[in-house]
Design a protein around this motif. Structure first.
Motif, mmCIF file in Angstrom:
data_model
loop_
_atom_site.group_PDB
_atom_site.id
_atom_site.type_symbol
_atom_site.label_atom_id
_atom_site.label_comp_id
_atom_site.label_asym_id
_atom_site.label_seq_id
_atom_site.Cartn_x
_atom_site.Cartn_y
_atom_site.Cartn_z
ATOM 1 N N VAL A 1 3.901 41.332 83.927
ATOM 2 C CA VAL A 1 2.994 41.172 84.864
ATOM 3 C C VAL A 1 1.560 40.544 84.744
ATOM 4 N N LEU A 2 1.424 40.747 83.179
ATOM 5 C CA LEU A 2 0.112 40.093 82.681
ATOM 6 C C LEU A 2 0.121 39.337 81.300
ATOM 7 N N ASN A 3 0.977 38.128 81.571
ATOM 8 C CA ASN A 3 1.262 37.445 80.324
ATOM 9 C C ASN A 3 0.688 36.023 80.868
ATOM 10 N N ALA A 4 0.439 35.203 79.679
ATOM 11 C CA ALA A 4 -0.147 33.703 79.873
ATOM 12 C C ALA A 4 0.989 32.709 80.410
ATOM 13 N N ILE A 5 1.851 33.062 80.678
ATOM 14 C CA ILE A 5 2.806 32.032 81.275
ATOM 15 C C ILE A 5 3.379 32.686 82.590
ATOM 16 N N GLY A 6 3.788 33.802 82.513
ATOM 17 C CA GLY A 6 4.285 34.138 83.954
ATOM 18 C C GLY A 6 3.103 34.282 84.913
ATOM 19 N N THR A 7 2.115 34.558 84.511
ATOM 20 C CA THR A 7 0.713 34.986 85.324
ATOM 21 C C THR A 7 -0.158 33.899 85.092
ATOM 22 N N GLY B 1 6.530 19.713 72.567
ATOM 23 C CA GLY B 1 6.406 20.740 73.702
ATOM 24 C C GLY B 1 5.309 20.246 74.515
ATOM 25 N N HIS B 2 5.227 20.845 75.637
ATOM 26 C CA HIS B 2 4.096 20.615 76.401
ATOM 27 C C HIS B 2 3.038 21.090 76.058
ATOM 28 N N PRO B 3 1.604 20.789 75.882
ATOM 29 C CA PRO B 3 0.346 21.421 75.109
ATOM 30 C C PRO B 3 -0.191 22.447 75.787
ATOM 31 N N HIS B 4 0.051 22.584 77.075
ATOM 32 C CA HIS B 4 -0.471 23.887 77.860
ATOM 33 C C HIS B 4 0.541 24.817 77.656
ATOM 34 N N ILE B 5 1.697 24.728 77.565
ATOM 35 C CA ILE B 5 2.588 25.773 77.436
ATOM 36 C C ILE B 5 2.602 26.199 75.907
ATOM 37 N N SER B 6 2.551 25.294 75.112
ATOM 38 C CA SER B 6 2.368 25.452 73.554
ATOM 39 C C SER B 6 1.185 26.527 73.360
ATOM 40 N N LYS B 7 0.145 26.375 73.978
ATOM 41 C CA LYS B 7 -1.072 26.908 73.923
ATOM 42 C C LYS B 7 -1.015 28.363 74.500
ATOM 43 N N GLN B 8 -0.445 28.547 75.337
ATOM 44 C CA GLN B 8 -0.037 29.890 75.982
ATOM 45 C C GLN B 8 0.860 30.962 75.178
ATOM 46 N N LEU B 9 1.598 30.264 74.284
ATOM 47 C CA LEU B 9 2.440 30.882 73.399
ATOM 48 C C LEU B 9 1.635 31.875 72.222
ATOM 49 N N HIS B 10 0.116 31.633 72.287
ATOM 50 C CA HIS B 10 -0.405 32.282 71.274
ATOM 51 C C HIS B 10 -0.408 33.608 71.908
ATOM 52 N N ASP B 11 -0.081 34.185 73.033
ATOM 53 C CA ASP B 11 -0.054 35.254 73.745
ATOM 54 C C ASP B 11 1.601 35.984 73.424
ATOM 55 N N PRO B 12 1.588 36.982 72.682
ATOM 56 C CA PRO B 12 2.942 37.494 72.356
ATOM 57 C C PRO B 12 3.821 38.029 73.623
ATOM 58 N N ASP B 13 2.927 38.538 74.650
ATOM 59 C CA ASP B 13 3.569 38.741 75.794
ATOM 60 C C ASP B 13 4.268 37.436 76.527
ATOM 61 N N ALA B 14 3.399 36.095 76.312
ATOM 62 C CA ALA B 14 4.197 35.117 76.902
ATOM 63 C C ALA B 14 5.612 34.645 76.340
ATOM 64 N N GLN B 15 5.599 35.092 74.802
ATOM 65 C CA GLN B 15 6.734 35.083 74.343
ATOM 66 C C GLN B 15 7.919 35.867 74.819
ATOM 67 N N LYS C 1 0.447 30.121 93.995
ATOM 68 C CA LYS C 1 -0.245 30.555 95.185
ATOM 69 C C LYS C 1 0.022 31.900 95.415
ATOM 70 N N ALA C 2 0.867 32.686 94.870
ATOM 71 C CA ALA C 2 1.180 34.038 95.226
ATOM 72 C C ALA C 2 0.894 35.195 94.013
ATOM 73 N N LEU C 3 0.103 34.554 92.985
ATOM 74 C CA LEU C 3 -0.294 35.144 91.794
ATOM 75 C C LEU C 3 -1.698 36.003 92.367
ATOM 76 N N ALA C 4 -1.668 37.294 92.140
ATOM 77 C CA ALA C 4 -2.928 37.978 92.662
ATOM 78 C C ALA C 4 -4.254 37.874 91.359
ATOM 79 N N THR C 5 -3.856 37.256 90.306
ATOM 80 C CA THR C 5 -4.710 37.239 89.070
ATOM 81 C C THR C 5 -4.125 36.200 88.400
ATOM 82 N N GLU C 6 -4.868 35.821 87.166
ATOM 83 C CA GLU C 6 -4.344 34.815 86.178
ATOM 84 C C GLU C 6 -4.586 35.219 84.913
ATOM 85 N N VAL C 7 -3.882 35.017 83.945
ATOM 86 C CA VAL C 7 -3.941 35.310 82.550
ATOM 87 C C VAL C 7 -3.919 33.944 81.689
#
Length: 498
Positions: free
Chosen positions: A57-63, A87-101, A354-360
């Motif tokens: 629920v709190l990762n930098a890709i899914g959220t 790869g896409h630069p925005h996605i690549s940046k979010q992979l710095h979050d282990p939970d996103a991986q 639009k259905a995300l209650a928060t963002e990471v």
């Protein structure tokens, strides 16, 4: 002594299961297709749910709204690449979050098939470099090279939700559902083999790894293969053989071919290492011969797992395992027999910003010529569901279905916060009014008897056609803590057919 069983007659299984029912980031990419770390079953969808709710629920890709939009509108191979600048630069940046991986590891495992892989670049030092995620369930294999359909997104969303629990424990699941026009996607395996991962650490047991040098004997901790799972009457004596004799002299139980073989038997449905307290028996011969047979007392949980291996790890052989007991027993159980406790259904769509209650998100912070990447927004506490379009319903056999489901889908279940989904209620109503539940079908029409809930509604009355129904081996697997026994209490015994 009871009848020898090589494959269980239905009456034995029915009698036995009635008698014993109750609560009983990717590595360096290899040159070949990787073994999936999140599920070892390829021909069917028997997978694990060790993805923690917090990571889901709190990762930098899914959220992350921008990332989920990219995923929902793009092929996976266009967003990820094994090179630092690919790869896409925005996605690549979010992979710095282990939970996103970790989120992506599970997404790929749900979406792609067992022969598909997705390469990516892990930007985190000191382990930066190319990595690969392996597919498994095959719920949306075309996503690898083309944008997903809405049906694909819904089905993968359900799979992701089914595979989380608050503590990140590894619990083996059987997930079932329907894909119109392809009844084989949710295929149930006729013989289920022992799980290869420790449920607490979620690490693969050493005995199932290849040996790095020649080793011999039944006590070694490498080079083993899971053979099958058996059910037995607690307290009874059980014999397992691969050509050895139960009595001397006596006829052979099972057979071995090729090299000399050894056996190990473990309590429950998970394999074990030689030094584990779960070992029930291990052996490398019988009487004056080298073909093995072992005996043990059936454990209180009523299930055991059998492992086989060549006596010398550098040899090759085959064990044809057979079993017998002083009481009713069955061996080589099917997936439906091992995972016979229906948990509930999961449905909705994670990939809707639009259905995300928060963002990471990951933020780059400059320190002179150096950059540091910081995960922002993963320390919040949000009441209710973070994915506002994800839902779960529970099987009516739970004594406290709402409480159980809340602990299953919420990272902070005691306060009902940081949940991956909204608990919508029972999937099926009471006997007096069965269709008062959330789902219109108690057993989907495509495969009769597999017990999948279909056509499930959310609290707003919207109909979802891609639910995933989960089945457990034992009810206490996905929840734990001081209230676990109360949470996983079943009000009535699960039926074999639905």
């Amino acid at each position: 002594m009871g009848v020898t069983v090589r494959r269980p007659p239905s009456w034995v299984v029915s009698l036995l299961l009635w008698a014993v029912a109750g609560c009983g980031g990717g590595e360096v990419a290899p040159a070949h297709a990787p073994e999936s770390e999140v599920g070892e079953s390829g021909a069917e969808i028997r997978i694990a749910n060790s993805l923690s709710t917090d990571a889901l629920v709190l990762n930098a890709i899914g959220t992350n709204g921008a990332a989920t939009t990219l995923l929902a509108t793009s092929s996976l191979d266009s967003l990820f690449d094994a090179t630092p600048l690919g790869g896409h630069p925005h996605i690549s940046k979010q992979l710095h979050d282990p939970d996103a991986q970790k989120f992506m590891e599970y997404l790929v495992s749900c979406a792609l098939g067992p022969n598909q892989t997705l390469w990516y670049f892990n930007p985190k030092t000191p382990a930066a470099g190319p990595r690969v995620w392996g597919g498994n369930a095959g719920l949306c294999p075309k996503w690898l090279y083309s944008p997903p359909t809405q049906e694909c997104l819904n089905r993968v969303s359900a799979c992701l939700l089914a595979r989380n629990n608050a503590l990140g424990r590894r619990v083996e699941l059987s997930i079932r559902g329907e894909v119109q026009g392809d009844p084989n996607v949710f295929y149930l395996e006729p013989v289920t083999r022992p799980a290869e991962y420790d449920p607490v650490s979620a690490q693969k047991l050493a005995s199932f790894n290849d040996c790095t040098m020649a080793e011999t004997g039944a006590q070694r901790t490498c080079g083993w293969t899971g053979d099958g799972i058996g059910a037995c009457t607690p307290g009874a004596t059980v014999w397992v053989g691969a050509g050895g004799s139960v009595s001397c002299p006596g006829s052979a139980l099972g057979a071995s071919a090729g090299s000399r073989m050894v056996l190990r038997v473990c309590s429950g449905v998970v394999g074990c290492d030689s030094d584990s307290s779960e070992v029930l028996a291990e052996g490398d011969g019988s009487c004056a011969g080298t073909d093995p047979v072992v005996s043990f007392t059936c454990p209180s949980r009523g299930y055991y797992s059998v492992m086989t291996a060549p006596w010398n790890s550098e040899d090759a052989g085959v064990a044809s395992v057979a079993t017998t007991s002083t009481s009713p027993q069955a061996y080589a159980l099917s997936e439906a027999q091992v995972y016979g406790m229906r948990e509930g259904a999961f449905y909705g769509n994670i990939f809707d910003k639009k259905a995300l209650a928060t963002e990471v998100y990951v933020e780059e912070v400059k320190f002179g010529d150096q950059s540091k990447f910081v995960v922002v927004g993963d320390d919040v506490e949000i009441p209710g569901a973070i994915y506002r379009k994800m839902y779960s319903c529970y099987d009516p056999s739970w004594a406290s279905g709402s409480a159980y489901s809340t602990h299953r889908v919420c990272a902070l279940p005691n306060s009902g916060a940081n949940c991956a989904a909204t608990v919508a209620g029972p999937c099926w109503g009471p006997d007096s009014n069965p269709k008062s539940g959330r789902c219109e079908l108690n057993d989907g029409l495509m495969v009769k008897g597999d017990g999948d809930f279909e056509r499930c509604k959310d609290p707003q009355g919207r109909l979802w056609l891609e639910p995933v129904t989960t089945f457990l081996h034992e009810p206490c697997g996905p929840v734990s803590g001081p209230d676990a026994d109360k949470l996983c209490d079943r009000a009535r015994k699960p039926r074999g057919k639905y």
